[in-house]
Design an enzyme around this catalytic site. Structure first.
Site, short mmCIF file in Angstrom:
data_model
loop_
_atom_site.label_atom_id
_atom_site.label_comp_id
_atom_site.label_asym_id
_atom_site.label_seq_id
_atom_site.Cartn_x
_atom_site.Cartn_y
_atom_site.Cartn_z
N HIS A 57 -5.63 -78.05 22.37
CA HIS A 57 -5.09 -76.69 22.32
C HIS A 57 -4.39 -76.29 23.63
O HIS A 57 -3.61 -75.34 23.65
CB HIS A 57 -6.20 -75.68 22.04
CG HIS A 57 -6.48 -75.43 20.58
ND1 HIS A 57 -5.50 -75.07 19.69
CD2 HIS A 57 -7.64 -75.46 19.87
CE1 HIS A 57 -6.04 -74.88 18.48
NE2 HIS A 57 -7.33 -75.13 18.57
N GLU A 79 -10.36 -79.09 21.34
CA GLU A 79 -10.19 -77.92 22.23
C GLU A 79 -9.25 -78.26 23.38
O GLU A 79 -8.44 -77.43 23.80
CB GLU A 79 -11.54 -77.41 22.73
CG GLU A 79 -12.55 -77.03 21.63
CD GLU A 79 -11.98 -76.16 20.52
OE1 GLU A 79 -11.01 -75.42 20.76
OE2 GLU A 79 -12.50 -76.23 19.39
#
Ligand code: BES
Ligand code: ZN
Length: 649
Positions: free
Chosen positions: A347, A344
């Protein structure tokens, strides 16, 4: 697509005239009698012979004509009715000179009033029309803008969400850790932002946003924006996201949340009961952030915090900018599942900084991110662990490729006519990662890192298509070493190219040998020295068991290692799949509990799929699912409905 859009607009104008004879479309027409009944038929999904790469087949918006640039939300949470209500004020820019109709995406929204700000600063009602709803796409909302030369407008829409909004989950106190307060969270990716905000719901459209969120006084609201950990808990919270982001990254959560810092720029929001464990589990987040900056360039979003959601969160994680949303199922106590955080966090470069322009290009988000994730894991925890995780990923991909039709094995996938929710597989993730690993081999690691840093600089805060990436890549290839045919094979052909660089883990080779010895009866389960096994070694051991095991073998494994009681949700998942396949009764109480307490699709979907393969399993699944369903997220409900009640999903 363009021609269909003009058809739709023509249809809107026609039906607008027909259903309200007195209404001259150029006059301000909205009053209590308006809106007129929905007569607009959404266009069928375009079926052209080939994909037009830049066209977003999952949005009714017309950003090429009129584009939304900023969204200002003023929303109140109504936990009684389980709705959001208030206004969204959109700042829009007329891109094409004579465009007069702003097209937005909506899904199950009740539109109450639409106004445009006049040059004198007055909010004047304007003509609007909500089209019929398509199952996957929702309904287009057409709003007429005043004619004239002005290039920017503000449009204010007063609306309410539906209690079953596909992008929101409303939890009762009983569904939270603390059991005292309700909870709300959004999950907008891929096309669910439209179920809680009327907007241009295409990843090609980037907006800045601000928000005022009104909640019950004792709850805290957080968003994918600036969050002030020290804000007074007074039921009114304001947010600002000054960097332009795609709509699927707009996110909100409301609950009994507290904050615990990890490092200077990182911390955790969670319910009080979880926050210490979460901060400890994810203590390496600050290090990960620093390492990623060293590898791939500056982190451009200010803070990076984590929000721990209740267990019904349907994903492992969601990269909402500045505030990743994280499943609690990875709080294992030993930091064994923190590759999710690396993912995450990554990203913030691949996905949030450079975004897939359409859902066809999802591999640009997820493939790059899976590659970056592996690089972060290697840098923080060493090559051996990274190789194990890569190998588990590859094994999963290989299993999926064996089942998927060829057209679903392509990175630049044709999604026309398909609901993006139904087509996500490990192809954009792991095949995408393998493509980048191949490119790394082609360039050499050092040069490839330079390539990536330049790429993040070149396209920062832009949404791009696969074709734009390929064009950029082509320009970077040394003229004397063309690689065009191989690259085209990676991106446009099914399967894996023959020269793919596959991960290889020596630790897993030893695990394979041990498993074989045990299967052949050469050693007993109690003889296996698992003392030093990591979670990944356990997963390699269990995931690669043959489909059929005898009852004696199952009992032996369970007695030796207490697998039914494993506290690690991934190990439990892998074991429960084996238990279902072999009808191993002693694990079924745990299975029931697992399905009732976890709503993360990756963990529960394969279990339901395995269960419905037999009549007995199906009955068990139906009984447990009837009880579990009300606690699942709308997306998990839809997916599980199809498996348990329908055609096998
Ligand atoms: N962005 C995805 C989740 C997602 C993808 C939601 C597509 C909706 C549509 C997120 O970054 C993700 O990939 N999550 C994975 C993490 C895993 C691969 C480490 C998950 O939820 O399992
Ligand atoms: Zn991802």
């Amino acid at each position: 697509m363009k021609s269909l859009l003009s058809l739709l607009l023509a249809g809107l104008l026609l039906s607008g005239c027909a259903d309200n004879e007195n209404t001259d479309l150029s006059t301000v027409a909205s009053d209590s009698a308006v809106p007129p009944p929905a007569l607009v038929v959404p266009p069928p999904l375009p079926v052209e012979p080939t994909v037009a790469p830049a066209d977003d087949y999952h949005s009714y918006a017309n950003p090429g004509e009129i584009a939304v640039r900023h969204i200002s939300l003023d929303l109140q949470t109504d936990f009684g009715e389980q709705i959001l209500k208030g206004t969204a004020t959109l700042t829009v820019e007329r891109v094409s000179r004579d465009a007069e109709m702003l097209m937005l995406d909506t899904r199950d929204l009740e539109i109450q009033d639409v106004r445009v700000e006049s040059p004198a600063g007055k909010w004047v009602q304007t003509y609007y029309k909500l089209g019929n709803s398509d199952g996957a796409l929702g309904a287009p909302l057409a709003i007429e803008l005043p004619p004239g030369d002005a290039s920017t407008f503000s449009v204010r829409i007063r609306y309410r969400t539906a209690p079953g909004a596909s992008g929101l989950q409303w939890l009762t106190p009983a569904q939270t850790a603390g059991k005292k307060h309700p909870f709300l969270f959004s999950q907008s990716q891929a096309i669910h932002a439209r179920s809680w905000i009327p907007l241009q719901d295409s990843p090609a459209v980037r907006v800045t946003y601000d928000a005022t969120i009104r909640t019950p006084q004792d709850l805290l609201a957080v968003m994918s924006a600036s969050n002030d950990a020290d804000t007074e808990r007074d039921g009114e919270y304001t947010f600002r996201m000054p960097q332009p982001i795609p709509s699927y990254l707009i996110a909100i959560a409301v609950g009994d949340l507290v904050f615990e810092p990890i490092g200077e720029r990182t911390g955790v929001y969670a319910e009080p009961a979880l926050v210490k464990a979460a901060a400890d589990e994810f203590a390496d987040t600050e290090t990960m952030l620093e390492i990623t900056e060293d590898l791939f360039g500056p982190y451009r979003w200010g803070r990076y915090d984590l929000l721990i959601l209740p267990p019904s969160f349907p994903f492992g994680g969601m990269e909402n900018p500045r505030l990743s949303f994280i499943t609690p199922t990875v709080i294992a106590g030993d930091r064994s599942l923190v590759s999710l955080i690396a993912h995450e966090l990554a990203h913030s470069w691949s996905g949030n900084l450079i975004t897939n322009a359409t859902w066809r290009d999802l591999w640009l988000n997820e493939g790059f991110t899976s590659y970056l994730e592996a690089r972060i894991m290697e840098a923080v925890y060493g090559a051996e662990r990274a190789e194990m995780e890569n190998t588990l990923g590859y094994q999963g991909l290989a299993r999926e490729l064996a089942e998927l039709p060829p057209e679903a094995q392509i990175l630049a996938i044709d999604l026309r006519g398909q609901d993006p929710d139904n087509v996500f597989t490990s192809v954009p993730y792991t095949k995408g990662q393998l493509f980048l690993t191949w490119l790394e081999g082609y360039f050499g690691r050092e040069e490839f890192d330079v390539f990536l840093r330049n790429y993040f600089d070149r396209f920062a805060f832009e949404s791009i298509t696969t074709d734009q990436f390929l064009e950029y890549l082509s320009a970077q290839l040394p003229a004397n070493r063309p690689a065009k045919p191989q690259i085209m094979e990676w991106v446009f052909e099914p399967g894996l190219p023959a020269d793919a660089v596959l991960p290889q883990s020596d630790a897993f080779t030893r695990i394979d040998a041990t498993r074989n010895d045990w299967l052949e009866g050469e050693i007993a389960a109690t003889d296996i020295d698992t003392e030093a096994w990591t979670v990944h070694e356990w997963l390699a051991f269990l995931n690669n068991m043959p489909d059929q095991l005898s009852n004696d073998q199952l009992v032996a494994l369970d007695q030796a290692f207490d697998l039914t009681e494993s506290a690690n949700n991934e190990i439990a998942h892998s074991w429960l799949k084996i238990a279902i396949r072999n009808d191993y009764e002693p694990a079924f109480a745990r299975l029931e509990n697992y399905l009732l307490s976890i709503g993360r699709l990756k963990l529960i979907r394969p279990l339901y799929q395995e269960l419905v393969k037999t009549e007995r399993g199906k009955q068990f699944a139906q009984r447990v699912y009837a009880q579990a369903r009300p606690g699942y997220h709308p997306l998990a409900q839809r997916v599980s409905d199809a498996i348990v009640m329908g055609d096998g999903g």
